[in-house]
Motif scaffolding. Structure first.
Motif, mmCIF file in Angstrom:
data_model
loop_
_atom_site.group_PDB
_atom_site.id
_atom_site.type_symbol
_atom_site.label_atom_id
_atom_site.label_comp_id
_atom_site.label_asym_id
_atom_site.label_seq_id
_atom_site.Cartn_x
_atom_site.Cartn_y
_atom_site.Cartn_z
ATOM 1 N N UNK A 273 14.800 51.072 44.003
ATOM 2 C CA UNK A 273 15.928 50.971 43.069
ATOM 3 C C UNK A 273 17.242 51.094 43.831
ATOM 4 N N UNK A 274 18.092 50.066 43.830
ATOM 5 C CA UNK A 274 19.339 50.116 44.604
ATOM 6 C C UNK A 274 20.278 51.213 44.107
ATOM 7 N N UNK A 275 20.980 51.833 45.042
ATOM 8 C CA UNK A 275 22.001 52.825 44.716
ATOM 9 C C UNK A 275 23.380 52.162 44.779
ATOM 10 N N UNK A 276 24.291 52.643 43.965
ATOM 11 C CA UNK A 276 25.681 52.189 44.028
ATOM 12 C C UNK A 276 26.468 53.160 44.899
ATOM 13 N N UNK A 277 27.614 52.702 45.403
ATOM 14 C CA UNK A 277 28.354 53.574 46.312
ATOM 15 C C UNK A 277 29.849 53.307 46.288
ATOM 16 N N UNK B 90 30.303 50.093 32.558
ATOM 17 C CA UNK B 90 29.915 48.691 32.481
ATOM 18 C C UNK B 90 28.474 48.517 32.005
ATOM 19 N N UNK B 91 27.568 49.329 32.520
ATOM 20 C CA UNK B 91 26.148 49.173 32.213
ATOM 21 C C UNK B 91 25.625 50.215 31.233
ATOM 22 N N UNK B 92 26.376 51.317 31.030
ATOM 23 C CA UNK B 92 25.890 52.397 30.181
ATOM 24 C C UNK B 92 24.801 53.219 30.841
ATOM 25 N N UNK B 93 24.615 53.018 32.153
ATOM 26 C CA UNK B 93 23.553 53.715 32.877
ATOM 27 C C UNK B 93 24.032 55.083 33.344
ATOM 28 N N UNK B 94 23.123 56.040 33.328
ATOM 29 C CA UNK B 94 23.434 57.387 33.783
ATOM 30 C C UNK B 94 22.945 57.555 35.219
ATOM 31 N N UNK B 95 23.819 58.154 36.063
ATOM 32 C CA UNK B 95 23.546 58.224 37.492
ATOM 33 C C UNK B 95 23.758 59.647 38.011
ATOM 34 N N UNK C 214 25.594 56.902 44.053
ATOM 35 C CA UNK C 214 25.157 57.024 42.666
ATOM 36 C C UNK C 214 23.704 56.580 42.557
ATOM 37 N N UNK C 215 22.849 57.522 42.121
ATOM 38 C CA UNK C 215 21.401 57.280 42.061
ATOM 39 C C UNK C 215 20.980 57.180 40.599
ATOM 40 N N UNK C 216 20.379 56.068 40.181
ATOM 41 C CA UNK C 216 19.966 55.924 38.778
ATOM 42 C C UNK C 216 18.991 57.021 38.352
ATOM 43 N N UNK C 217 19.254 57.654 37.220
ATOM 44 C CA UNK C 217 18.344 58.684 36.715
ATOM 45 C C UNK C 217 16.957 58.114 36.464
ATOM 46 N N UNK C 218 16.915 56.839 36.074
ATOM 47 C CA UNK C 218 15.634 56.207 35.745
ATOM 48 C C UNK C 218 14.713 56.111 36.952
ATOM 49 N N UNK C 219 15.295 56.213 38.165
ATOM 50 C CA UNK C 219 14.488 56.073 39.380
ATOM 51 C C UNK C 219 13.981 57.412 39.904
ATOM 52 N N UNK C 220 14.432 58.512 39.290
ATOM 53 C CA UNK C 220 14.069 59.858 39.746
ATOM 54 C C UNK C 220 13.189 60.535 38.711
ATOM 55 N N UNK C 221 11.984 60.903 39.113
ATOM 56 C CA UNK C 221 11.072 61.597 38.201
ATOM 57 C C UNK C 221 11.347 63.096 38.222
ATOM 58 N N UNK D 56 31.773 61.637 32.377
ATOM 59 C CA UNK D 56 30.905 62.807 32.524
ATOM 60 C C UNK D 56 30.132 63.159 31.255
ATOM 61 N N UNK D 57 30.723 62.938 30.099
ATOM 62 C CA UNK D 57 30.101 63.421 28.864
ATOM 63 C C UNK D 57 29.694 62.314 27.897
ATOM 64 N N UNK D 58 30.104 61.088 28.171
ATOM 65 C CA UNK D 58 29.766 59.999 27.265
ATOM 66 C C UNK D 58 30.772 59.877 26.137
ATOM 67 N N UNK D 59 30.470 59.023 25.191
ATOM 68 C CA UNK D 59 31.366 58.718 24.081
ATOM 69 C C UNK D 59 31.555 59.922 23.154
ATOM 70 N N UNK D 60 32.799 60.114 22.692
ATOM 71 C CA UNK D 60 33.073 61.170 21.716
ATOM 72 C C UNK D 60 32.312 60.890 20.425
#
Length: 513
Positions: free
Chosen positions: A203-207, A332-337, A352-359, A123-127
């Motif tokens: 952009x494919x979604x993960x599930x 695994x990918x470091x991608x934010x969803x 899970x929807x990639x943030x990069x695909x949503x404007x 949820x918050x990323x690396x410390x």
């Protein structure tokens, strides 16, 4: 195991997180403390605990530079170590007790620390990244304190923390529990997964798909699957929602923000109960500089009339016209969803929807939800119907005469006897199995450093005081733990019972032939 807390003088359990790279200059030692529980202990006591832990880490590195310190057993305490990130350590110090219930397995406590860190990262990323973003450490502490306190609240019973004890030795933490699916249902599930993947357009979604509290399907890596599955069981599945359900009238009354602020290092002092229940918002002294989501806070997810789960973990009233979607980081990918959850009866779908695909968040997520409703609704109905017909109930995986735990370490999957069946075991049987698992943990730890990259085959049998047999077999990354209370006196009988179980339910994976 019940660990009681009665104010500042308690030594039941202490949990801290500190950074070895910080606070090196005299007078600035407190800078290295990122989290400490109980928070009302004087800073001198906190620094003493962390100073001792730091000394133990430094001392053990002299003899084993490559192997991080895992546990130190003192006369009165067990010190459990976990290096969550380079030079960022999580330490749990548990007081030893003569009480029968106060028997734990060290690896189970370490798994608890790993789970806290993995969920926090999701949820918050690396410390470390948070510390680099704001070197003062205020941002990191503002995230860590409410997150860990919300997590620990799940273990709170009255004024005691019920941490994993010998009674939990037939559970596999940090694994997923899979639903066995027939061929026809599997085909329907596979079709549904493809529909979910296409909901995001180009952009494919993960599930993830869950039935009850069991995993049906995933398109994520094993590590990301474990993290999201764990969170879903804690807060999203029908069982999790029903345990803290509130009426729809509440949703439109509005509620206080979940912001967490800090200027000093930790939360205000108070009794143990007050630290959990003192207020809806865990706030620290100082100004409101930080806006912090609290994904583990209870009663913050709700099922809407359209089947989608909505939440106010971001501090936004769920009755408002605009609801933000929580986001997660994939390890695994470091991608934010964006995390979008839909529920129909016993079926829970996590998209899970990639943030990069949503404007535009509000518009973009709404379009994806609309695509799911239009394209997947009928398939969701069919999948839920087929899974329900094939579901054998809570005791579906019970095997008469056996109490067992199966772990596939290669895929992070486990299966175990139903909890209700495990409760029929005597304390003597559970204590024997707990002791057996400790021996297996030690052997696995030694093998990891003696022969890295190689799985060690192992069989251990223990006869309990009540004449029950506790058996463990480890082979090719798979583990089988079993209690046989009605076994014959001979070891041969117990071994034969394990062979029969292996051949019938494990395709012979644990057979000695």
């Amino acid at each position: 195991m019940g660990l009681a807390f009665n104010g500042t003088g308690s030594e039941g359990m202490r949990l801290c997180i500190f950074d070895l790279r910080r606070g090196q200059n005299e007078g600035h030692e407190i800078d290295k403390i990122l989290f400490f529980f109980p928070a009302d202990l004087p800073f001198t006591t906190q620094l003493s605990v962390i100073g001792l832990s730091e000394g133990l880490i430094t001392f053990t590195r002299i003899f084993s530079p490559e192997a991080a310190c895992e546990v130190i057993e003192a006369e009165r305490h067990s010190h459990v170590f976990y290096e969550a990130e380079p030079d960022i350590w999580m330490i749990m110090i548990v007081e030893k007790s003569k009480e029968l219930e106060a028997v734990w397995r060290i690896d189970a406590l370490r798994e608890l620390l790993k789970e806290i860190h993995s969920l926090f990262m999701m949820f918050h990323g690396s410390i470390r990244v948070l510390l680099d973003k704001e070197p003062s450490g205020g941002l990191t502490r503002a995230h860590l304190y409410p997150f860990i306190m919300d997590y620990l609240r799940d273990f709170l019973v009255g004024k005691k923390l019920q941490l994993p004890s010998f009674r939990d030795c037939l559970k596999g933490r940090r694994t997923v529990q899979m639903l066995t699916v027939g061929r026809e249902a599997a085909i329907e599930v596979q079709t549904l997964v493809k529909i979910l993947e296409s909901c995001g357009g180009s952009t494919p979604c993960s599930s993830l798909i869950l039935f009850q509290d069991l995993l049906v399907s995933t398109t994520l890596s094993p590590e990301d699957t474990v993290n999201l599955f764990t969170y879903a069981v804690l807060r999203l599945t029908p069982h999790a929602l029903s345990s803290g359900a509130r009426s729809w009238t509440y949703l439109h009354k509005g509620n206080s923000s979940s912001n967490v602020a800090t200027e000093s290092t930790f939360a205000p002092s108070g009794s143990f109960s007050e630290q959990f229940y003192g207020s809806e918002d865990i706030s620290c002294a100082g100004d409101n500089r930080y806006r912090v989501t609290r994904p583990l806070q209870h009663d913050k997810w709700f099922r809407g009339k359209d089947g989608f789960l909505i939440t106010d973990i971001c501090g936004v009233d769920v009755g408002s016209s605009y609801i933000t979607s929580p986001t997660v980081w994939l390890q695994q990918t470091g991608e934010r969803m964006y995390l979008c959850a839909y529920q129909y009866k016993s079926l829970t779908l996590i998209l899970l929807i990639p943030l990069s695909s949503i404007v535009n968040e509000e518009q973009g997520v709404s379009i994806v939800k609309q695509q799911l409703r239009e394209n997947a609704s009928l398939k969701i109905l069919k999948v839920e119907e087929k899974l329900s017909k094939g579901w054998g109930g809570e005791n579906a995986y019970h095997v008469s005469g056996y109490r067992y735990l199966l772990v596939d370490g290669n895929r992070d999957i486990s299966r175990a006897s139903p909890p209700a069946k495990v409760t029929t075991l005597t304390k003597e049987s559970l204590l024997a199995l707990n002791r057996l698992r400790e021996e297996v943990d030690s052997e696995k730890s030694r093998a990891k450093w003696d022969n890295p990259g190689r799985n060690k085959d192992l069989e251990v049998c223990i006869r309990a005081k009540n004449n029950a047999w506790a058996v463990a077999r480890i082979t090719r990354g798979k583990e089988l733990y079993m209690v046989l209370e009605k076994a014959n006196e001979t070891l041969f009988y117990a071994s034969d019972a394990v062979e029969k179980f292996s051949n019938r339910y494990c395709s012979g994976a644990f057979s000695l032939d």
